[in-house]
Design a protein around this motif. Sequence first.
Motif, PDB file in Angstrom:
ATOM      1  N   LEU A 168       0.815  37.781  41.703  1.00 36.47           N
ATOM      2  CA  LEU A 168       1.487  39.208  41.355  1.00 36.47           C
ATOM      3  C   LEU A 168       0.589  39.960  41.922  1.00 36.47           C
ATOM      4  CD1 LEU A 168       1.517  38.096  37.447  1.00 36.47           C
ATOM      5  CD2 LEU A 168       3.634  38.413  38.919  1.00 36.47           C
ATOM      6  N   VAL A 169       1.165  40.523  43.274  1.00 35.81           N
ATOM      7  CA  VAL A 169       0.223  41.597  43.881  1.00 35.81           C
ATOM      8  C   VAL A 169       0.823  42.698  43.906  1.00 35.81           C
ATOM      9  CG1 VAL A 169      -0.624  42.144  46.279  1.00 35.81           C
ATOM     10  CG2 VAL A 169      -0.405  39.645  45.648  1.00 35.81           C
ATOM     11  N   GLU A 170       2.129  43.082  44.801  1.00 36.20           N
ATOM     12  CA  GLU A 170       2.824  44.337  44.317  1.00 36.20           C
ATOM     13  C   GLU A 170       3.618  44.572  43.322  1.00 36.20           C
ATOM     14  OE1 GLU A 170       2.608  46.003  47.302  1.00 36.20           O
ATOM     15  OE2 GLU A 170       1.528  44.687  48.181  1.00 36.20           O
ATOM     16  N   ASP A 171       4.200  45.640  42.910  1.00 37.49           N
ATOM     17  CA  ASP A 171       5.046  45.902  41.930  1.00 37.49           C
ATOM     18  C   ASP A 171       5.834  44.991  41.826  1.00 37.49           C
ATOM     19  OD1 ASP A 171       3.090  47.803  40.999  1.00 37.49           O
ATOM     20  OD2 ASP A 171       4.412  49.456  41.471  1.00 37.49           O
ATOM     21  N   ASP A 172       6.678  44.778  42.887  1.00 34.33           N
ATOM     22  CA  ASP A 172       7.850  44.189  43.131  1.00 34.33           C
ATOM     23  C   ASP A 172       7.891  42.887  42.531  1.00 34.33           C
ATOM     24  OD1 ASP A 172       9.373  46.201  43.668  1.00 34.33           O
ATOM     25  OD2 ASP A 172       9.601  45.659  45.821  1.00 34.33           O
ATOM     26  N   ASP A 173       6.607  42.207  42.613  1.00 36.67           N
ATOM     27  CA  ASP A 173       6.260  40.681  42.411  1.00 36.67           C
ATOM     28  C   ASP A 173       6.485  40.402  41.186  1.00 36.67           C
ATOM     29  OD1 ASP A 173       5.625  40.541  45.174  1.00 36.67           O
ATOM     30  OD2 ASP A 173       3.346  40.612  44.769  1.00 36.67           O
ATOM     31  N   TRP A 174       6.351  41.537  40.240  1.00 37.03           N
ATOM     32  CA  TRP A 174       6.155  41.042  38.596  1.00 37.03           C
ATOM     33  C   TRP A 174       7.619  40.855  38.076  1.00 37.03           C
ATOM     34  CZ3 TRP A 174       1.907  41.304  35.308  1.00 37.03           C
ATOM     35  CH2 TRP A 174       0.622  41.687  35.986  1.00 37.03           C
ATOM     36  N   ARG A 175       8.610  41.447  38.308  1.00 41.79           N
ATOM     37  CA  ARG A 175       9.999  41.330  37.693  1.00 41.79           C
ATOM     38  C   ARG A 175      11.053  40.600  38.729  1.00 41.79           C
ATOM     39  NH1 ARG A 175      10.541  46.542  34.111  1.00 41.79           N
ATOM     40  NH2 ARG A 175      12.503  45.791  33.652  1.00 41.79           N
ATOM     41  N   VAL A 176      11.949  40.108  38.027  1.00 47.39           N
ATOM     42  CA  VAL A 176      13.197  39.791  38.732  1.00 47.39           C
ATOM     43  C   VAL A 176      14.179  40.917  38.414  1.00 47.39           C
ATOM     44  CG1 VAL A 176      14.928  38.111  38.997  1.00 47.39           C
ATOM     45  CG2 VAL A 176      12.567  37.304  38.345  1.00 47.39           C
ATOM     46  N   SER A 177      14.666  41.572  39.456  1.00 50.17           N
ATOM     47  CA  SER A 177      15.501  42.469  39.186  1.00 50.17           C
ATOM     48  C   SER A 177      16.987  42.178  38.753  1.00 50.17           C
ATOM     49  CB  SER A 177      15.475  43.453  40.733  1.00 50.17           C
ATOM     50  OG  SER A 177      16.690  42.659  41.499  1.00 50.17           O
ATOM     51  N   PRO A 178      17.722  43.258  37.818  1.00 53.23           N
ATOM     52  CA  PRO A 178      19.107  42.846  37.738  1.00 53.23           C
ATOM     53  C   PRO A 178      19.976  42.516  38.542  1.00 53.23           C
ATOM     54  CG  PRO A 178      17.907  44.924  36.310  1.00 53.23           C
ATOM     55  CD  PRO A 178      17.168  44.427  37.506  1.00 53.23           C
ATOM     56  N   GLU A 179      19.504  43.532  39.864  1.00 53.49           N
ATOM     57  CA  GLU A 179      20.553  43.000  41.227  1.00 53.49           C
ATOM     58  C   GLU A 179      20.518  41.736  41.542  1.00 53.49           C
ATOM     59  OE1 GLU A 179      18.308  45.761  40.741  1.00 53.49           O
ATOM     60  OE2 GLU A 179      19.791  47.124  40.324  1.00 53.49           O
ATOM     61  N   ARG A 180      18.998  41.091  41.287  1.00 51.88           N
ATOM     62  CA  ARG A 180      18.996  39.585  41.796  1.00 51.88           C
ATOM     63  C   ARG A 180      19.712  38.829  40.850  1.00 51.88           C
ATOM     64  NH1 ARG A 180      19.350  35.717  43.058  1.00 51.88           N
ATOM     65  NH2 ARG A 180      17.889  33.927  43.473  1.00 51.88           N
ATOM     66  N   CYS A 181      19.619  39.182  39.591  1.00 52.90           N
ATOM     67  CA  CYS A 181      20.627  38.249  38.686  1.00 52.90           C
ATOM     68  C   CYS A 181      22.055  38.379  38.925  1.00 52.90           C
ATOM     69  CB  CYS A 181      20.339  38.760  37.201  1.00 52.90           C
ATOM     70  SG  CYS A 181      18.445  38.364  36.487  1.00 52.90           S
ATOM     71  N   ALA A 182      22.325  39.602  39.211  1.00 57.72           N
ATOM     72  CA  ALA A 182      23.934  39.760  39.412  1.00 57.72           C
ATOM     73  C   ALA A 182      24.340  39.107  40.735  1.00 57.72           C
ATOM     74  CB  ALA A 182      24.194  41.286  39.662  1.00 57.72           C
ATOM     75  N   GLU A 183      23.365  38.966  41.684  1.00 55.67           N
ATOM     76  CA  GLU A 183      23.544  38.371  42.821  1.00 55.67           C
ATOM     77  C   GLU A 183      23.739  36.689  42.611  1.00 55.67           C
ATOM     78  OE1 GLU A 183      21.078  40.080  46.113  1.00 55.67           O
ATOM     79  OE2 GLU A 183      20.195  37.899  46.233  1.00 55.67           O
ATOM     80  N   ALA A 184      22.744  36.293  41.913  1.00 48.47           N
ATOM     81  CA  ALA A 184      22.879  34.980  41.523  1.00 48.47           C
ATOM     82  C   ALA A 184      24.067  34.659  40.891  1.00 48.47           C
ATOM     83  CB  ALA A 184      21.603  34.469  40.581  1.00 48.47           C
ATOM     84  N   TYR A 185      24.694  35.477  40.020  1.00 45.26           N
ATOM     85  CA  TYR A 185      25.881  35.296  39.178  1.00 45.26           C
ATOM     86  C   TYR A 185      26.842  34.944  40.213  1.00 45.26           C
ATOM     87  CZ  TYR A 185      29.750  36.250  36.250  1.00 45.26           C
ATOM     88  OH  TYR A 185      31.194  36.229  35.395  1.00 45.26           O
ATOM     89  N   GLU A 186      27.036  36.047  41.277  1.00 47.77           N
ATOM     90  CA  GLU A 186      28.060  35.856  42.398  1.00 47.77           C
ATOM     91  C   GLU A 186      27.878  34.570  43.155  1.00 47.77           C
ATOM     92  OE1 GLU A 186      30.655  37.685  42.374  1.00 47.77           O
ATOM     93  OE2 GLU A 186      29.874  39.142  40.659  1.00 47.77           O
TER      94      GLU A 186
END
Lengths: 430, 430
Positions: A60-78
């Motif tokens: 967990l280094v960068e801010d982006d490392d901490w969370r899975v974004s809603p966009e990533r979830c939407a992508e997974a759904y597609e």
Amino acid sequence: MKQLSTSDPDFAKRFTRLVEARREADSDVAGQVLDILRTVRTGGDNALVQYTQRYDGYSLVEDDDWRVSPERCAEAYEQIAPEEREALDLAARRIRAYHEAQLPENRDYTDDDGVRLGATWRPVDAAGLYVPGGRAAYPSSLLMNAIPARVAGVERIAVVTPTPRGNSNPLVLAAAHVAGIDEIWRVGGAQAVAALAYGTDRIAPVDVITGPGNAYVAEAKRQLYGVVGIDMVAGPSEILVVADGRNDPDWIAADLLSQAEHDPTSQSILITDDEGFAAMVSDSIDLQLGQLSTGKTAKASWDANGAIIVVSDIAGEAPELINRLAAEHVELAIDDPESLMRDIRHAGSIFLGRMTPEALGDYVAGPNHVLPTGRRARFSSGLSVLDFMKRTSFIGLDDKAIRAIGPAAATLAHAEGLPAHAKSVELRLK
Amino acid sequence: MKQLSTSDPDFAKRFTRLVEARREADSDVAGQVLDILRTVRTGGDNALVQYTQRYDGYSLVEDDDWRVSPERCAEAYEQIAPEEREALDLAARRIRAYHEAQLPENRDYTDDDGVRLGATWRPVDAAGLYVPGGRAAYPSSLLMNAIPARVAGVERIAVVTPTPRGNSNPLVLAAAHVAGIDEIWRVGGAQAVAALAYGTDRIAPVDVITGPGNAYVAEAKRQLYGVVGIDMVAGPSEILVVADGRNDPDWIAADLLSQAEHDPTSQSILITDDEGFAAMVSDSIDLQLGQLSTGKTAKASWDANGAIIVVSDIAGEAPELINRLAAEHVELAIDDPESLMRDIRHAGSIFLGRMTPEALGDYVAGPNHVLPTGRRARFSSGLSVLDFMKRTSFIGLDDKAIRAIGPAAATLAHAEGLPAHAKSVELRLK
């Protein structure tokens, strides 16, 4: 697998042994968990960074490392298969409908003494859901925890889930999308539970924590009970199938194996009035064990914890056995499940008739699949919207009402040696 | 007593300190309690004899020593003062009526996919109630715990209560008579809780344990949570009074003292928009403290934990403060309590208007006086019939219904790597 018959002279003793057999290992993780909770409470995000590196091999280094974004979830759904998408949608729709019908009603009335009384149910402000990573990452669990919280009206739902070496399960992310989850933290274990309960700089604290997890997660929830609300103390899964001889033995065998395949500590029990049928089910289980990719786990469970109980009469003998076992899942594969159900006092969930295998309840039927295990159906219930709500009572008196019931309150306050209690009433009666 | 004003430049910081102040001592009794639980689990009645001799100075020798008979309770009821008898009866009648209206409804319906769904609420088989002995022996607590259990339909209610040197409180026995309790064991402390949870030769185990107690009792319940159901983790009592300047300061002072007199760790807070009124309340408290037989305790509580918060506008500023404090009791001594109540999300119980001192709720109003403390109103509720009941869900499909929703279940089971789950559905779809 143990075979018992109510006609055995030592049946009572053997059945009691079966009921009391402990499948939950005394966990010696309490001390380690206490340590983790304290470290996160004082160390906050830094502690999470260190534990996540150590246990999940994830930085967990960068801010982006901490969370899975809603966009990533939407992508997974597609990206998942269309039939998986449809299945998730159907499951979500049905779970939502069942839990919406569960919403409690508020009360507000004035009684004969002129006292206004009532109770208001409200959702908690924030709920935290634990979602396991790795092998036991189940999209169905995410739906079963997130949807009741949503239906209850919880405004903030925070999911924590470990992502070992950065990996997450696409189906879980797709389920998060379906459930409308937009706050997913890539932390797991007792440390994630601690972060949800105490809060850190990044993760705001929640009021209730639910969701399955390993022994560390379960112990962390147990230790934090009271700091936050929790769903329940969960143990290994179990199924109790009551089936007469007019069932397809392969069907019943598959039903029993559907719990056995979860974990070696799971338990599957068959109660039947037909000894020949019992033998056929046993044979079918042996056959199916060889064909299942989960056969090794299922065999370990069936060998150690499985049981077949032959009774002489289902209606007469089964109810007492069922009530003593107080199982998580009870399947009634008989012609008249209705009348047997009336005699069942203790069960997490009941599956009625030959066309209702327990697995339907795990995914799409609608009722919650988070259910009491280890005989806890004697005193606790499956997860519901109530786990994400709380009730405030209210009382309102006017001058007339306090004259009607106030003197009795003052009398009791004096009798209990609490004079200020009495005085607060008496001053108003003057 | 601390005095705060929302106009202070450092108000936010001081208020946060007030909210987060810990009044619950970290109890170091966990190890001792664990030891007692183990000893009772293995030693049974013998262990109870020894602990009861050691802690209560009471000998459990003859069979008759173990229990208080229903006849003794009936006798106590006849011997207390007539107005006490009437007050107990009135309290019991009103508590019963409120809790009867709480009974949940069962559900049973068939949805558009042809799936039969429902849930059945049932009482637990047996409940155990802890009733403190000595100073804090409150008949009202017995009623508040026993009546909801009775209303829920619990068949067996077992009371445990210590009788130091053989003494018991006649009013508590009278309350037991009023509540129809016929099983009272003369044991107390963590050992009594252990006996209820595990059972001994004499005392059959129960499913749920409720009732207040000292740190040992509370810790025993916490450790046994999961073995049995428990009501809640309870802390020191608290009251938050919101009062404008059009109240009699003596009334409001008495209300604040009615919590302070419980224990030095209790907390009483006043929120008002009238600085002059605040001063008058403060003066009245000082005056009343000198007149109360409980003055020493009340003073200790008021000095250490009491607070007066002056706001510029009740409607505008109080709701956020009330919600952050999430107090056990919230009294709204203002003209329009209704509209302020609508903004309160977190409170155990709300007392509406100038004629509703909190003490009415302790005894005779009807709602339960066992309420969440220590900001737990954020996620938990007062004691209710639901604490003595549990819900079993049920599911029933026929051939047509399983064709409608079964394939989605099989798809999800495969996706989760649980082939026996899938097979139990697929075999029925063939």
